[in-house]
Design a protein around this motif. Structure first.
Motif, mmCIF file in Angstrom:
data_model
loop_
_atom_site.group_PDB
_atom_site.id
_atom_site.type_symbol
_atom_site.label_atom_id
_atom_site.label_comp_id
_atom_site.label_asym_id
_atom_site.label_seq_id
_atom_site.Cartn_x
_atom_site.Cartn_y
_atom_site.Cartn_z
ATOM 1 N N THR A 160 -8.378 -3.364 3.905
ATOM 2 C CA THR A 160 -7.758 -4.240 4.894
ATOM 3 C C THR A 160 -8.781 -5.230 5.424
ATOM 4 O O THR A 160 -8.513 -6.423 5.562
ATOM 5 C CB THR A 160 -7.195 -3.407 6.045
ATOM 6 O OG1 THR A 160 -6.407 -2.365 5.488
ATOM 7 C CG2 THR A 160 -6.324 -4.245 6.948
ATOM 8 N N ARG A 161 -9.998 -4.715 5.714
ATOM 9 C CA ARG A 161 -11.033 -5.618 6.220
ATOM 10 C C ARG A 161 -11.284 -6.748 5.226
ATOM 11 O O ARG A 161 -11.413 -7.913 5.623
ATOM 12 C CB ARG A 161 -12.332 -4.852 6.482
ATOM 13 C CG ARG A 161 -12.262 -3.998 7.731
ATOM 14 C CD ARG A 161 -13.647 -3.366 7.990
ATOM 15 N NE ARG A 161 -13.541 -2.248 8.919
ATOM 16 C CZ ARG A 161 -13.455 -2.386 10.229
ATOM 17 N NH1 ARG A 161 -13.432 -3.595 10.753
ATOM 18 N NH2 ARG A 161 -13.371 -1.338 11.023
ATOM 19 N N LYS B 146 -1.191 0.324 12.486
ATOM 20 C CA LYS B 146 -0.151 1.349 12.394
ATOM 21 C C LYS B 146 -0.608 2.544 11.568
ATOM 22 O O LYS B 146 -0.380 3.685 11.940
ATOM 23 C CB LYS B 146 1.099 0.734 11.781
ATOM 24 C CG LYS B 146 2.308 1.633 11.810
ATOM 25 C CD LYS B 146 3.549 0.858 11.414
ATOM 26 C CE LYS B 146 4.769 1.751 11.324
ATOM 27 N NZ LYS B 146 5.979 0.985 11.045
ATOM 28 N N CYS B 147 -1.239 2.280 10.420
ATOM 29 C CA CYS B 147 -1.525 3.390 9.503
ATOM 30 C C CYS B 147 -3.006 3.726 9.382
ATOM 31 O O CYS B 147 -3.368 4.834 9.015
ATOM 32 C CB CYS B 147 -1.015 3.076 8.104
ATOM 33 S SG CYS B 147 0.696 2.642 8.092
ATOM 34 N N PHE C 269 -1.295 -7.477 7.330
ATOM 35 C CA PHE C 269 -2.424 -6.558 7.165
ATOM 36 C C PHE C 269 -2.917 -6.061 8.530
ATOM 37 O O PHE C 269 -3.327 -4.910 8.653
ATOM 38 C CB PHE C 269 -3.536 -7.209 6.337
ATOM 39 C CG PHE C 269 -3.307 -7.029 4.858
ATOM 40 C CD1 PHE C 269 -3.720 -5.864 4.216
ATOM 41 C CD2 PHE C 269 -2.636 -7.988 4.112
ATOM 42 C CE1 PHE C 269 -3.479 -5.675 2.858
ATOM 43 C CE2 PHE C 269 -2.390 -7.803 2.763
ATOM 44 C CZ PHE C 269 -2.812 -6.635 2.131
ATOM 45 N N LEU C 270 -2.839 -6.931 9.554
ATOM 46 C CA LEU C 270 -3.192 -6.462 10.906
ATOM 47 C C LEU C 270 -2.273 -5.318 11.310
ATOM 48 O O LEU C 270 -2.714 -4.283 11.802
ATOM 49 C CB LEU C 270 -3.006 -7.595 11.917
ATOM 50 C CG LEU C 270 -4.098 -8.653 12.051
ATOM 51 C CD1 LEU C 270 -3.789 -9.519 13.264
ATOM 52 C CD2 LEU C 270 -5.453 -8.015 12.220
ATOM 53 N N LEU D 54 0.158 -3.838 0.296
ATOM 54 C CA LEU D 54 0.270 -3.082 1.550
ATOM 55 C C LEU D 54 0.651 -1.633 1.286
ATOM 56 O O LEU D 54 0.258 -0.731 2.018
ATOM 57 C CB LEU D 54 1.325 -3.722 2.457
ATOM 58 C CG LEU D 54 0.872 -4.970 3.206
ATOM 59 C CD1 LEU D 54 2.056 -5.670 3.832
ATOM 60 C CD2 LEU D 54 -0.138 -4.591 4.293
ATOM 61 N N SER D 55 1.434 -1.427 0.231
ATOM 62 C CA SER D 55 1.899 -0.046 0.011
ATOM 63 C C SER D 55 0.742 0.877 -0.365
ATOM 64 O O SER D 55 0.876 2.078 -0.355
ATOM 65 C CB SER D 55 2.971 -0.012 -1.073
ATOM 66 O OG SER D 55 2.422 -0.454 -2.282
ATOM 67 N N HIS D 56 -0.427 0.283 -0.700
ATOM 68 C CA HIS D 56 -1.578 1.143 -1.016
ATOM 69 C C HIS D 56 -2.542 1.258 0.157
ATOM 70 O O HIS D 56 -3.608 1.833 0.028
ATOM 71 C CB HIS D 56 -2.321 0.604 -2.241
ATOM 72 C CG HIS D 56 -1.439 0.499 -3.435
ATOM 73 N ND1 HIS D 56 -0.870 1.590 -4.052
ATOM 74 C CD2 HIS D 56 -0.979 -0.578 -4.111
ATOM 75 C CE1 HIS D 56 -0.116 1.190 -5.052
ATOM 76 N NE2 HIS D 56 -0.163 -0.123 -5.115
#
Length: 1892
Positions: A598-599, A646-647, A640-641, A586-588
């Motif tokens: 993410t997809r 958010k980002c 991941f959602l 997630l940090s990447h």
């Protein structure tokens, strides 16, 4: 060279090597030099051959040894140390050859000169103390050795010290891992430029010798490894390793020679040709062949194949280029899939009980198999690593391999080799018995390799690092899979890990997982992972192994027999193996460009979830009574959602599945929430405590953001996209409270017991509130989240800085870059909290520095929802509410018991707007309406908490009402629409005012509604409305949910679902539930608004209490934020809601006004049935009993309090309450004592004596006084040392032994006091008890089996009243108080008469007084207490006599006890008596009683009258010569050498008690003359010859004046002239003069000197007088202390005028002519100095100027202590102790618990406490920063005097932050030491059994 090697291996011995085998060093050097020369020639073929032959012979000398090691009889074969010798020899040869004939040390130095030391690279092992600086680190694993850390500049950085767990290496100089600004001075210079090139011939020999040496080592390892049928025993492996110790150490030393040598080693280790030539095993040499065979066997047995052997399987070796894998030494193995199970055979039988394990076949692509099964070694390095693994990572080998890392070329080669062996490492680890140690060693290596991003990227690209890691992890977990029992037990196809297996239980997987997390922290590597679809599929496959593990089944019948603790393993596994890699990935995914990743993850995650649902046959109902807390796939999906929205600005709907999938997704997380409520409702008690443990762990700070937070977020997402009615009804169904939600007053719940209903309903409502008001993932920024978390934690309790850091959930992946303690943490903390500095309570409990919420935080930010979410224990919620209540009371905002405040929420992110539809759905409104009605009607099982949550939900709905009632009018004109539903629309604002008239309910036949029903139907008006059954509302939540579910599933027939509406309650009931329900119709006629207003009346207990506020003040509607409503109870909440409802719509406002106009009839009182009355009576009786109890308790408490005030002020000198012992009324003839056990009062009699509760303890505090103001410091370097020569104890010791050398022993023992060390100190709490009561009390303690902190056998007990620690009882002497008044009247006898009386009284035979001649109880007790006093201290502190057991010893000991107690009291008063008064020490002093006991015993010893010093003081002896005695007999101690205070005590204790005041004064006067003379003598010795003659002269002139005897000049001149007759003033040479500094003595300075000389005596005497005669001590200024005390003692004549400057001599009152007696005294000294002039001078009593005792001064910063002592070796055993400690009294360094320094079963600390403090020791534990107190046979942890910047202790240095001395704490410690109150103040004592 290759040819040479072959020849050397194969051919016979070449003739050149004619060196004799045992060759001397000289020969070796010569040979080496010769060979070096030979090899330097251009054609060096011959030299090479010669060298090879020599090496072959020298190194193979070791062969037989290895063979011996194989067998059991290694030692026998070796004979007398033969093998060791051969090895030594070989090493010697190697060293000589490397040096090429020169000296080996010179060679080392030469090589070091070429070291381009850019990196530190120091390798350390476990327990090493290293540093980590987050400010300088790029990688979070960065660490520095202490030296580099202190050489660098890290001031103001965020660093900490830590103890290495697995070992590590110093990163200084490595810019890949840390910023260059943090490099230390040595590694800042990029030194490679100016280092000269290495001369070729320097290392030439090394290049030839080392390959053979390493090969020899490898052969050794091959031979030593025996692969028996079972796993080789550790013993054999360790044996081989021990033999190899010198060789590996030799290699390690080579690596330390620096860069030049390391590059040679790298060449040797990685050169493939060398390896091939030496190890192919094709030569004729049998040894070599055998060793190669052993190597192949070892490979095979490890389940690995050697590529060449593939021909056996009939598979061609592919050509070198055919496969990338083959190039890297993996060799593709297409057909070996069949052998998968062979390597795991041994795991097969692990748990047959769980049914035959099902193995999951992995994707059968070939690469996995080759990863797992094929190894080919092409260089020494590869085979060395292979053996390192095979031998389970021996420390030495690991250190050698790591020491090479600074060489860049080696680093790359080694990393590739490590990756190549990764699968093998996993297999070895799984089999290992010592998996812990092995794990640490693996990580020790891997963290050095994988923390470097560049290297990790390179290996990922070239060696498929990611594939290997994921595959290896998958294989590892595969060995412990079992069938999942979740949902469909029979047909489930899902497999999960078995948490009971060692692999999970012992956390064996962590090294591999931690490597994986480590490489995922590098962006380049993580990107490759996220792009590779195959890897993602495999990884999701891996994660699904954990999905649904550790399933809990609710026990319904009896308590589970065995509570399994597997849940630890399960939570740890999910956190480490699933969550941490997830956070790493997630940090990447922080920016928009990473949307694709993410997809990918979401896609494969959903696929895996779909597979999981299929595997467990899940449709829509979860199986009852099951719960698993582990849903990692759900959580991956959720996180991941969240990140995507958010980002990455992804559209949420684009990554959401269809409705059906969402419905499935929500079920399991919802099941967990419901189970949490069940667990807290005690529905799972039969599953034991562990289920509570799981519920707590799930929300605990380290787990919550990987567990409960994602679950709640996922439910929020589902709720925002699913039909709200469906969602709400699902919630109530899951929480099993559907049946409760009925208007009827009685109902039957088919799935829940009545006692659980209330808490489950609370759980359901609380969950809804959390779901609807939590915004953690719905739009809060990181800083807002941090602030909310911090406020929640601070509201529960004040917190220390470190506990806040620990409690605030940070991103659990340490490498994610969110660092606790970061800038934002500190700034948020200072914004929301105030720091409370640590305070000290006199009771001694140490407070830490705490943070407490600011007032405005309580006012605006206290959020009960967040608190509920984050509490592990329910009591914390209560604690937060209590603190909130206290704040409101204090600030005057609200006096009563407030309700949790409603807090405004941060705005929702637009993607989640749908969540608010839950608040606007009919189902929820019906539930709210029903609950309000039930509460109003007082139905059972409802609570204030339920009401609170209902109101909270209404308020949330009003805050988030969507459209501003555009449909207000429309709804009015559409009556047909609301024909059969409860509410017209779905908007809460309009539904609030909707009146509901009739409701049809199903009730049990017994319910009161049924009877009421028949009544209603007769009345005409209701009859009409009943005909139209449409108006009666029917509602069934379950039917509602079923219907919605059908709707969602069959989307096609959408038109049909408009019509479907069940009219009757199609209530789903469990089979077998009671069917006798009938339908009743209730008349309600209420709306939500009317219910709220009635509630207001009910809560306030007044009729018509609600009055709409806007009628008075229209302003309210304009600016609604009114502070008066923000805090308060339920009434306030209702008012706030009504106001908001009125604000939102005009209609509501109007209706509220209407309702208020109608005068509401009173709420009907409940009819009380007989049964209820009974319970009410019971309640009332209970209440009364409770009140009585309260009263009693209060009374008791006040008594105790008043007692505590009088007794317990250990540290409060202000309160001055005289002791109970002395009663004030003079009429009473005898002192009256209260016994605290039997409660009777009365005098102490001889038959039934009373005693004081006392604590006797040996003390050496006095001995620690020094005559130097300069404080002693704790040594913190080798130069600083502490010498105890200047302590009081040492000085007194020297003096006594000097006296004993020259004078008669018995006389010496009267001339001094002992007890400076090991003196007995007596203290009391002031309570008295009958001695016979005490004995029975002790008996009862002895029989009491409860473990006490003290030992009854040693006579220890606690005072029955104040619980103060004690160990003896001091009998009170029967006697009166009035006597004192008679005794104290001054008589007018002359001093001469008094002197005679004193002498006579002393001369009387020392029997006990007549009344005691028979053994009375009192005399027995006196004796027994004397025994106790003697036994309190060790023998060595009592026996000073040369003749053991002499009575003089006892005599000396007894008066010294009195001396010790007086001196200590003086110290407690600050060393002088200026403050006067009866101080605290005086108040609880028992000196009076102690004196009686001592005097009685002293009088048993009579001093022969001629030896009695009294005569020497008061009579002139005629013949002086006879006094000297015979030459052979030792003389007595001259009177001027006597210690005057000791004489005083002897004289007084020899008198019969009670003493006359006259006699006391007389003794003091006489002794003062002696003291004054001693002062004059001392003064005369101090000054030089000229001064002396001058004084002699001035004095003689005045000698004949009238008061010559009271003039110090006259007396001084007389003393000088007398002493001049002897040799006292004779200077021995001139060196004496140098030491005496010439001081110009003025009369003032002489007067001052004499006063200072006499003061200590006067102070002790005044104290004694104060205790014996009860006289008060006057207070005074320091300069007038002398005159005040002397007049108080009666030394000053009363007619003395004060006009003159005061002169000490005026106090003199000579009993006999002064000059005669002085000359008599001087004569004794002269006759001694005739023989011993030196000692004569030394023995003269010097002015005693002892300062108060102090502990050692400690340095400001703890690090200075730590760095010096934690590596310091112990002086006794010369090892570095495991637990070093240092004594804070004398600075001695000791081993705590060290067996090395044990003497006769006493460990060193206990021994030292006896020697240094007579049983009291104060030690600072270096590794823990804590102070430990040893008192006799007990010890306690005192706490720490070093605190960090936030005022906290850091016990065991766990946090490793810098610590600074806390002066106040150290003062408290010193105070407790000096006042001997450790026993009273510290509560937690335990026995140490001499083991410290």
């Amino acid at each position: 060279m290759a040819a040479a090697a072959a020849a050397a291996v194969g051919g016979p011995q070449p003739p050149q090597a004619e060196v004799p085998a045992p060759g001397l060093a000289l020969d070796k050097a010569a040979t080496a030099a010769h060979l070096k020369a030979a090899l330097s020639r251009p054609d060096n073929r011959a030299g090479a051959e010669e060298l090879q032959a020599l090496l072959e012979r020298v190194l193979s000398a070791e062969r037989p040894l290895a063979a011996a090691a194989d067998g059991e009889e290694a030692a026998a074969a070796g004979g007398g140390g033969g093998p060791g010798a051969a090895e030594e020899e070989a090493l010697e040869w190697c060293k000589c050859l490397l040096a090429g004939g020169g000296g080996y040390d010179e060679f080392c130095a030469a090589v070091r000169a070429y070291d381009p030391a850019a990196l530190c690279g120091l390798v350390w092992t476990a327990n090493f103390v290293a540093y980590r600086c987050r400010t300088c680190g790029i990688s979070p694993c960065m660490s520095l050795c202490a030296e580099c850390f202190h050489q660098g500049d890290h001031t103001g950085h965020d660093f900490n010290m830590f103890r290495s767990q697995a070992g590590g290496a110093c990163d200084c100089g490595d810019s890949n891992v840390m910023r260059e600004s943090g490099f230390c001075k040595r590694h800042q210079i990029k030194s490679s430029s100016n280092i000269p090139c290495v001369p070729k011939d320097l290392l030439m020999m090394s290049e030839f010798v080392l390959p053979r040496f390493i090969f020899c080592l490898i052969q050794y390892l091959r031979e030593g490894y025996n692969e028996p049928a079972d796993v080789p025993s550790e013993k054999d492996l360790n044996k081989v390793l021990q033999l190899l110790e010198p060789q590996i150490s030799f290699l390690e030393d080579l690596t330390k020679m620096g860069g030049a040598m390391r590059s040679v080693l790298t060449q040797v280790l990685t050169n493939q040709q060398n390896y091939k030539d030496l190890t192919s095993g094709l030569g004729e040499n049998a040894c070599a062949r055998k060793s190669h065979e052993k190597y192949l066997i070892a490979l095979k047995s490890s389940g690995l194949t050697y590529p060449e052997d593939k021909l056996v399987y009939g598979i061609q070796e592919p050509s070198a280029g055919a496969s990338t894998l083959a190039v890297q030494g993996f060799a593709s193995a297409a057909g070996t899939l069949g052998q998968l199970d062979s390597s795991d055979e041994e795991d097969q039988d692990g748990s047959q009980g769980l049914g035959k394990r099902k193995r999951v076949k992995l994707s059968s692509n070939t690469k996995d198999q080759s990863i797992m099964d094929v190894l080919k070694h092409k260089s020494f390095l590869e085979e060395l690593l292979f053996w390192t693994i095979k031998y389970e990572f021996p420390q030495k080998m690991v250190t050698f391999l790591l020491n090479m890392l600074p060489d860049q070329e080696y680093k790359v080669a080694f990393t590739k080799t490590f990756v190549q062996h990764y699968a093998f490492i996993m297999k070895t680890l799984k089999k290992s018995h010592e998996s812990d140690t092995m794990s640490n060693r693996i990580v020790h290596i891997s963290v050095q390799l994988f923390s470097n991003e560049e290297l990790a990227r390179q290996v990922t690209e070239e060696c498929q690092l990611l594939d290997i890691m994921v595959t290896v992890l998958l294989y590892m977990m595969e060995s412990c899979l079992i069938k999942s029992e979740l949902q469909d037990e029979e047909n489930s196809l899902h497999v999960v890990v078995n948490c009971g297996e060692a692999l999970l239980k012992n956390n064996t997987y962590w090294p591999l997982v931690s490597d994986f997390i480590n490489i995922l922290s590098h962006q380049s590597v993580a990107k490759r992972f996220l792009e590779d679809h195959g890897l993602l599929v495999t990884w999701m496959n891996f994660v699904s192994f954990f999905q649904g593990m550790n399933l809990n089944k609710r026990e319904l019948n009896e308590h589970v027999e065995f509570e399994s603790q597997t849940y630890y393993a399960a939570f740890a596994a999910e956190l480490e193996a699933c969550a941490q890699p997830m956070w790493g990935l997630l940090s990447h995914c922080k920016v928009r460009e990473t949307q694709e990743y993410t997809r990918n993850v979401v896609r494969y995650c959903l696929e895996a979830l779909q597979d999981w649902f299929d595997a467990i046959n899940f449709v829509d109902e979860p199986a009852p009574n099951q719960v698993t807390f582990h849903l990692p796939l759900h959580r991956y999906y959720a996180m991941f959602l969240s990140k995507a929205v958010k980002c990455q600005e992804l559209d949420l709907d684009s990554v959401l599945p269809d409705q059906e999938m969402l419905m499935k997704l929500m079920i399991h997380p919802l099941q967990i929430q419901a189970s949490l409520a069940e667990i807290h409702s005690n529905m799972w008690v039969r599953n034991g405590l562990q289920i509570k443990g799981q519920a707590m762990t799930y929300v605990q700070s380290h787990f919550c953001n990987s567990m409960i937070d994602p679950d709640i977020y996922l439910l929020q997402v589902c709720a925002s996209r699913l039909d709200p009615d469906y969602f709400i009804s699902s919630v109530f169904e899951r929480f099993k409270v559907v049946d409760l939600l009925t208007m009827a007053s009685q109902h039957q719940n088919t799935v829940l017991d009545a006692e659980h209903e209330r808490s489950m309903l609370e759980g359901a409502l609380t969950f809804l509130v959390i779901l609807l008001s939590l915004r953690l993932h719905l739009g809060m920024s990181d800083d807002e989240i941090l602030r909310a978390e911090m406020v929640a934690q601070l509201c529960m309790n004040d917190r220390t800085h470190s506990s806040l850091l620990d409690l605030i959930p940070e991103n659990p992946n340490p490498k994610s870059g969110i660092i606790p303690g970061s800038y934002s943490f500190e700034s948020v903390l200072s914004a929301v909290a105030d720091f409370k500095a640590p305070v000290f309570e006199p009771g001694g409990s140490m407070q830490q520095g705490m943070y407490t919420p600011k007032a405005e935080v309580w006012d605006h930010e206290f959020d009960p929802v967040m608190v509920i979410l984050r509490t592990v224990y329910r009591r914390d919620v209560q604690s937060a509410m209590d603190r909130y209540t206290a704040f409101l009371k204090q600030s005057g905002k609200f006096p009563g018991n407030p309700w949790p405040p409603y807090k405004k929420r941060t705005p929702l992110h637009p993607s989640y707007k749908g969540l608010m539809r839950l608040l606007h759905c009919k189902t929820l409104h019906i539930v709210l309406f029903t609950l309000l009605y039930k509460i109003l009607m007082d139905h059972q099982n409802l609570s204030e908490h339920v009401l609170c949550m209902v109101l909270y939900l209404i308020e949330l709905g009003l805050e988030n009402s969507a459209e501003e009632e555009s449909d207000e009018e429309a709804s009015a004109c559409g009556p047909e629409r609301c024909h059969d539903s409860w509410f017209p629309g779905s908007n809460l604002v309009s539904n609030m005012r909707h009146f509901i008239n009739y409701v049809r309910v199903r009730v049990p036949e017994t319910a009161p509604e049924v009877k009421r029903d028949s009544l209603a139907s007769t009345s005409s008006d209701s009859l009409g409305s009943l005909q139209n059954s449409g108006t009666a509302q029917v509602f069934s939540l379950v039917a509602e949910r079923r219907k919605k579910f059908q709707e969602i599933i069959n989307r096609s027939n959408s038109e049909a679902n408009q019509v479907v509406r069940p009219k009757t309650s199609s209530k789903w009931s469990a089979p077998g539930s009671a069917p006798q329900l009938t339908t009743a119709i209730l008349e309600i006629k209420e709306s939500i608004l009317s219910l709220l207003i009635k509630l207001h009346h009910k809560l306030s207990g007044k009729q018509n209490s609600y009055y709409p506020p806007w009628l008075d003040d229209i302003e309210i509607l304009i600016q609604p934020e009114i502070p008066k409503y923000s805090h308060g109870d339920g009434i306030t909440a209702v008012e706030r809601i009504l106001l908001k409802a009125a604000l939102q719509s005009r209609m509501n406002k109007r209706i509220i006004e209407e309702i208020c106009r109608k005068v509401t009839p009173p709420v009907p009182p409940k009819k009380i049935t007989a049964a209820e009355k009974k319970t009410l009576d019971k309640e009332e009786r209970r209440q009364k009993a409770r009140e009585r109890q309260q009263k009693l308790l209060a009374e008791f408490a006040s008594r105790q309090k008043s007692f505590m005030e009088t007794a317990m002020d250990v540290d409060s000198p202000e309160s001055d309450i005289p002791m109970e012992i002395t009663t004030a009324e003079p009429q009473v003839s005898e002192a009256v004592y209260d016994c605290v056990i039997c409660g009777q009062s009365g005098p102490s009699s001889e038959d039934r004596p009373t005693g004081l509760v006392v604590l006797l303890q040996a003390s050496s505090v006095l001995g620690q006084c020094r005559d130097n103001i300069e404080p002693k410091k704790l040594p913190i370097s080798e130069e600083e040392q502490i010498y105890p020569w200047d302590t009081c104890a040492a000085v007194h010791d020297v003096r006594l032994s000097l006296l004993q050398r020259y004078f008669k022993d018995s006389s010496c023992l009267l001339a001094v006091s002992i007890g400076w060390e090991g003196g007995v100190y007596v203290q009391t709490c002031g309570h008295t008890l009958h001695i016979d009561c005490h004995k029975s009390y002790m008996e009862s303690l002895r029989n009491d089996q409860v473990l006490q902190g003290f030992s009854v056998d040693k006579g220890e007990f606690t005072c029955p009243l104040c619980r103060q620690f004690a160990n003896s009882v001091l009998p009170c002497y029967p006697g009166s108080n009035v006597e004192n008044n008679l005794w104290q009247r001054p008589s007018n006898k002359s001093i001469h008469d008094l002197i005679k009386e004193v002498e006579e009284l002393q001369g009387r035979p020392g029997a006990f007084p007549v009344s005691m001649s028979s053994e009375t109880n009192l005399s027995k007790e006196m004796e027994s207490v004397m025994k106790d006093i003697k036994n309190t201290t060790q023998k060595k502190y009592r026996d000073y006599s040369k003749t053991p057991g002499s009575p003089d010893n006892d005599f000396l000991f007894m008066y010294s006890v009195a001396r010790t107690n007086l001196e200590l009291e003086l110290i407690h008063r600050g060393g002088n008596l200026c403050s006067g008064g009866a101080s605290t020490a005086g108040k609880r002093s028992c000196l009076n009683q102690l004196f009686h006991v001592l005097a009685l015993h002293m009088r048993l010893y009579s001093i022969d009258s001629e030896y009695n010093p009294w005569r020497k003081l008061t009579q002139l002896l005629e013949e002086m010569s006879s006094q000297l005695g015979n030459e052979e007999q030792q003389p007595e101690v001259p009177i001027l050498y006597h210690d005057v205070t000791s004489l005083l005590l002897i004289q007084i204790l020899m008198m019969p008690q009670p003493l006359h005041k006259d006699h006391f004064t007389c003794i003091v006067k006489v002794l003062f003359t002696l003291l004054y003379t001693q002062g004059l003598v001392a003064l005369s010795v101090k000054c030089n010859e000229e001064d002396r003659s001058a004084w002699k002269h001035t004095g003689t002139l005045k000698k004949n004046t009238c008061d010559a005897e009271k003039s110090y000049e006259v007396l001084l001149s007389f003393v000088i002239s007398e002493l001049s007759k002897g040799k006292l003033y004779h200077e021995e040479g001139t060196q004496e003069c140098a030491t005496i500094i010439p001081v110009a003595w003025s009369p003032e300075s002489m007067e001052k000197y004499l006063q200072d000389f006499c003061l200590p005596f006067l102070r002790i005497t005044s104290l004694l007088q104060h205790h014996l005669f009860g006289e008060d001590l006057p207070s005074c200024q320091e300069e007038e202390e002398f005159s005040v005390l002397s007049s108080c003692l009666g030394l000053l004549p009363t007619f003395y005028q004060t006009e003159h400057p005061f002169i000490s001599a005026s106090c003199l009152d000579w009993p006999v002519p002064a000059f005669d007696i002085i000359s008599q005294w001087c004569f004794e000294i002269n006759s001694f100095t005739e023989r011993h002039a030196e000692q004569g001078k030394a023995l003269l009593i010097q002015e005693s100027k002892w300062k108060l005792p102090h502990l050692l001064q400690l340095p400001e910063n703890y690090n200075t202590i730590f760095q010096y002592y934690h590596r310091k070796t112990c002086s006794v055993c010369t090892k570095v102790p495991k637990d070093p400690a240092v004594c804070l009294v004398c600075g001695t360094f000791v081993c705590l618990k060290g067996l090395c320094c044990k003497q006769q079963s006493y460990c060193e600390c206990v021994l030292h406490s006896q020697n240094c403090g007579a049983g009291t020791g104060i030690f600072l534990l270096i590794n823990a920063s804590v102070i430990i107190i040893i008192r006799g046979h007990r010890f306690c942890l005192w706490g720490s005097v070093y605190l960090d910047a936030h005022g906290e202790e850091d016990r065991d240095l766990r946090r490793g932050k810098p610590l600074y001395i806390c002066k106040e704490r150290y003062k408290v410690l010193e105070q407790q030491w000096i006042s001997h109150t450790f026993d009273h103040i510290n509560k937690r004592w335990g026995p140490h059994y001499n083991g410290l």
